[in-house]
Design a protein around this motif. Sequence first.
Motif, short mmCIF file in Angstrom:
data_model
loop_
_atom_site.label_atom_id
_atom_site.label_comp_id
_atom_site.label_asym_id
_atom_site.label_seq_id
_atom_site.Cartn_x
_atom_site.Cartn_y
_atom_site.Cartn_z
N UNK A 117 0.83 -1.21 0.00
CA UNK A 117 0.00 0.00 0.00
C UNK A 117 0.86 1.26 0.00
N UNK A 118 0.27 2.37 -0.38
CA UNK A 118 0.98 3.65 -0.41
C UNK A 118 1.56 3.97 0.97
N UNK A 119 2.81 4.41 0.98
CA UNK A 119 3.47 4.78 2.22
C UNK A 119 4.20 3.67 2.93
N UNK A 120 4.03 2.42 2.47
CA UNK A 120 4.73 1.28 3.10
C UNK A 120 6.17 1.22 2.60
N UNK A 121 7.00 2.10 3.12
CA UNK A 121 8.39 2.15 2.67
C UNK A 121 9.25 1.06 3.30
N UNK A 122 8.81 0.49 4.43
CA UNK A 122 9.51 -0.62 5.09
C UNK A 122 9.00 -1.93 4.49
N UNK A 123 9.90 -2.79 4.04
CA UNK A 123 9.50 -4.09 3.49
C UNK A 123 10.62 -5.11 3.66
N UNK A 124 10.23 -6.34 3.98
CA UNK A 124 11.19 -7.43 4.19
C UNK A 124 10.46 -8.75 3.98
N UNK A 125 11.22 -9.83 3.82
CA UNK A 125 10.64 -11.16 3.82
C UNK A 125 11.63 -12.14 4.42
N UNK A 126 11.09 -13.25 4.92
CA UNK A 126 11.91 -14.32 5.50
C UNK A 126 11.40 -15.66 4.98
N UNK A 127 12.32 -16.49 4.49
CA UNK A 127 11.95 -17.75 3.85
C UNK A 127 12.02 -18.89 4.87
N UNK A 128 10.96 -19.66 4.93
CA UNK A 128 10.93 -20.83 5.80
C UNK A 128 11.45 -22.07 5.07
N UNK A 129 10.98 -22.29 3.85
CA UNK A 129 11.44 -23.45 3.07
C UNK A 129 11.45 -23.10 1.60
N UNK A 130 12.32 -23.75 0.83
CA UNK A 130 12.46 -23.45 -0.58
C UNK A 130 13.37 -22.25 -0.81
N UNK A 131 13.25 -21.65 -2.00
CA UNK A 131 14.06 -20.48 -2.36
C UNK A 131 13.21 -19.52 -3.20
N UNK A 132 13.55 -18.24 -3.11
CA UNK A 132 12.87 -17.21 -3.89
C UNK A 132 13.87 -16.43 -4.72
N UNK A 133 13.50 -16.12 -5.95
CA UNK A 133 14.26 -15.19 -6.77
C UNK A 133 13.58 -13.83 -6.63
N UNK A 134 14.34 -12.84 -6.15
CA UNK A 134 13.80 -11.49 -5.95
C UNK A 134 14.95 -10.51 -6.07
N UNK A 135 15.33 -10.17 -7.28
CA UNK A 135 16.54 -9.39 -7.55
C UNK A 135 17.73 -10.02 -6.81
N UNK A 136 17.75 -11.34 -6.80
CA UNK A 136 18.75 -12.13 -6.11
C UNK A 136 18.07 -13.31 -5.44
N UNK A 137 18.79 -14.42 -5.23
CA UNK A 137 18.21 -15.63 -4.66
C UNK A 137 18.21 -15.53 -3.13
#
Length: 279
Positions: A186-206
Amino acid sequence: MNSGIKMRDRAIVHRTHGSTHGPITRLISPGDLGQLLKPFVFLDIASFKPELGHAGFGMHPHSGIATLTFMMKGNVSYKDTTGKKGVLPAGGVEWMRAGNGVWHTGGPADDSLMSGFQLWIALPASEENAPAESIYLAPSDVPQEGPASVLLGRYGASQSPLPAPADMNYLAVSLKDGQHWRYKPPAGHSVAWLAVNSGQLEASGLIGAGELAVFEESDLAIDLVASGDTSFVIGSAVKHPHELVLGNYSVHTSAAALAHGEAEIQRIGARLRSEGQLG
């Protein structure tokens, strides 16, 4: 019409595997990434198979924060000084607004494999010394939007029933191998993060299992592609504008608010000792 212009990915600015003690890995603490990611000030990931008769985490206090516990595997027993107690099944959510002070305990309800996250949120000044409250959602009460469970806030047409501070989202997401998912905060949400429990994600890097990625402060979307079946949590928010004033079990916005919360913690603790509930 396709303009041929590729949208820029939201860059990852920090990665960590946190610090591990036994079965618990702390990915965010208020003395490090919590300063960057506030109102998200603690994040623990746990994965273990308890021993029979495991006593759990013991009765302990908090003030000034809210905690959200989300177990993907395993059933958790809980008890707190708001009067609530029971068993939270896998896929359910525990929301505990400590406010001016609360004591609680939890632990494995059986000897099955346990895996999940516990998040601490710094409360705004209007809520940090409010009365404590606890809410427990069964898995069927957690709203779903596509591959996402909406734990806090709103995503798409789904909104969590939990009374979290405004301007905050927290989602648990499961993707199949090769599946693409795009998160537009949403607008104004300048803070963002994620944490992986299992598997892998490609997101401008693995990003691998057990890893937390912090994204640049911006309003850009986050594009993700799963490598293998992948589960993770993702949070975004308007940045908490206050300093983090820390106690042993507490996070407040001022020394006066902390003193208020710690006094209530001591008062409740004295009552628990008189009732034989504390050593």
